[in-house]
Design an enzyme around this catalytic site. Sequence first.
Site, mmCIF file in Angstrom:
data_model
loop_
_atom_site.group_PDB
_atom_site.id
_atom_site.type_symbol
_atom_site.label_atom_id
_atom_site.label_comp_id
_atom_site.label_asym_id
_atom_site.label_seq_id
_atom_site.Cartn_x
_atom_site.Cartn_y
_atom_site.Cartn_z
ATOM 1 N N GLU A 146 -2.320 4.356 1.108
ATOM 2 C CA GLU A 146 -1.362 3.993 2.146
ATOM 3 C C GLU A 146 -0.048 4.717 1.864
ATOM 4 O OE1 GLU A 146 0.222 0.073 4.508
ATOM 5 O OE2 GLU A 146 0.186 -0.018 2.322
ATOM 6 N N CYS B 244 2.249 -1.440 8.532
ATOM 7 C CA CYS B 244 0.956 -1.637 7.884
ATOM 8 C C CYS B 244 -0.215 -1.408 8.831
ATOM 9 C CB CYS B 244 0.878 -3.037 7.281
ATOM 10 S SG CYS B 244 1.208 -4.368 8.458
ATOM 11 N N LYS C 47 12.741 -15.268 0.200
ATOM 12 C CA LYS C 47 13.288 -14.198 -0.630
ATOM 13 C C LYS C 47 13.102 -12.863 0.089
ATOM 14 C CE LYS C 47 11.718 -11.331 -3.447
ATOM 15 N NZ LYS C 47 12.569 -10.143 -3.168
ATOM 16 N N GLU D 88 -0.356 -10.876 3.216
ATOM 17 C CA GLU D 88 -0.427 -9.909 4.319
ATOM 18 C C GLU D 88 -0.018 -8.567 3.722
ATOM 19 O OE1 GLU D 88 0.085 -7.301 6.726
ATOM 20 O OE2 GLU D 88 1.992 -8.212 7.264
#
Length: 504
Positions: A407, A305, A197, A271
């Site tokens: 973040e 990331c 997906k 992750e």
Amino acid sequence: MTTTAADVLVPVDEERHRAAAAEFLPRMTVLIGAEEHEHGSDGEFEHVNAATGRVQARVPLAGADEVDRAVEAARAASAVWRGWRPDERRNVLLRLAGLIRRQTESIAQVLTLECGSPITGSRAMPGRAADYLEYYAGLADKLEGRVVPIFPEKAFDYTLPEPYGVIGVISTWNGGISSVARKAGAALAAGNTVVVKPMELAPFSSLIFGRLALEAGFPEGVVNIVPGAVAAGEALVAHPGVDKLSFTGGIDAARAILVGAARNITPVVLELGGKSGNLVFPDADLDAAGLFAGGVCMRNSGQGCVMPTRLLVHEDVHDEVLERAVRAIGAMPLGDPLDPRTQIGPVVSRPHAERILRLIREADEEEAGRRILGGGRVGDKGLRDGHFVEPTVFDGVDPRSAIARTEVFGPVLTVTAFRDEAEAVALANDTPYGLAGYVHTRDLQRAHRVAASLDAGYVSVNGFAALPAAAPFGGFRDSGYGKEGGREGIAEFLRSKNVYVPIG
């Protein structure tokens, strides 16, 4: 305060983008087995080019119905794919890798159009995807169990590594075909089938992966592509026919996935994000450290990331390193991501740009640090319609502030000085995340000592190396758990069965 964040601006050539979209963007469908469906039960998504701000394609959104049929197709294909000899699985994975390598340029154009990544970086991604497929192809016929010693008992005891069955892969927008290949390549080599997906923001390269898998000779239903939004994700996570999930994305989505997966006790690989510290000690190569601090943080507009978004620098060399970092940022051409000169492109969407700018404003209001570069939209002619955010630097940042702990996933660098090694390590570890860490020093003992002390799944010394396919990647704490890449990555998609046979 500096308001110009880049010395070189590259205006967007809208005609080039229209022509590239017409030539390279695939007609979007939902791929289930070998059938392509032009409509999805969750409606349609207007995909906007991040550089121009214009709608460039319409994406059918899969819903629960399409996910259910994709899982059914994957389950039906599971027995067939599992029954293939390991060398047959190896060979078809190698053929898929070869097809991707031969289409590097067209896939790179798609990657830039789907999320605004500068074309020079996009051109590396198909090769990375092929690397993962080739690596896992090489492991497909080397998955071995072991004999369990039970002497002097008269029996034979051994283990079998077996695939789970159907793997649900939920990929994010910034990884593109490389992220899909890293996840799906390992799962497929282990004998699993996959339902992928991709996020609606970046579905094109994932569909290309699925089509090329069929062209390479994968049986129908082994690879299924269901582009979608929340409805598709929720359906895949909660589906009782999915045996394991692999997710890349943010912490809030991860928490929702864990709740959804709990009903069926579906195991999950996560992750997630990071807020990685970049530690610069006085004995470092300051020119290299400054170039790294500025240049790497702003790659892909900071949308990665593992980016070194927190510069932690010894107070004795703070000014020198910061000056070099700001100079490096200013020298990075900003603008049209299809232009090979560009190093900083747009961010992926208007809502994402607005979130980044809100975090910058809040940091200003809270006096979290002194903003010395950027902080706004890029409003110059030729760029104002795209989702361009100025590269931004805050100095003297309070490590307890939101900008130091959130973040941002954008072109924002925070800078904090430290006095000694112990404080540097403490600052680096003072975050909910644990994905990556960076160390700049000429002292080999310090390099090993600090690397061992950082609470992160990946540590790089004096540079930033793209991890080879053979290296495991994954973080700790809010950066997730489980590994992708390496032998650890394929182990995530294998379960061990013990067999006991009396022989006397």
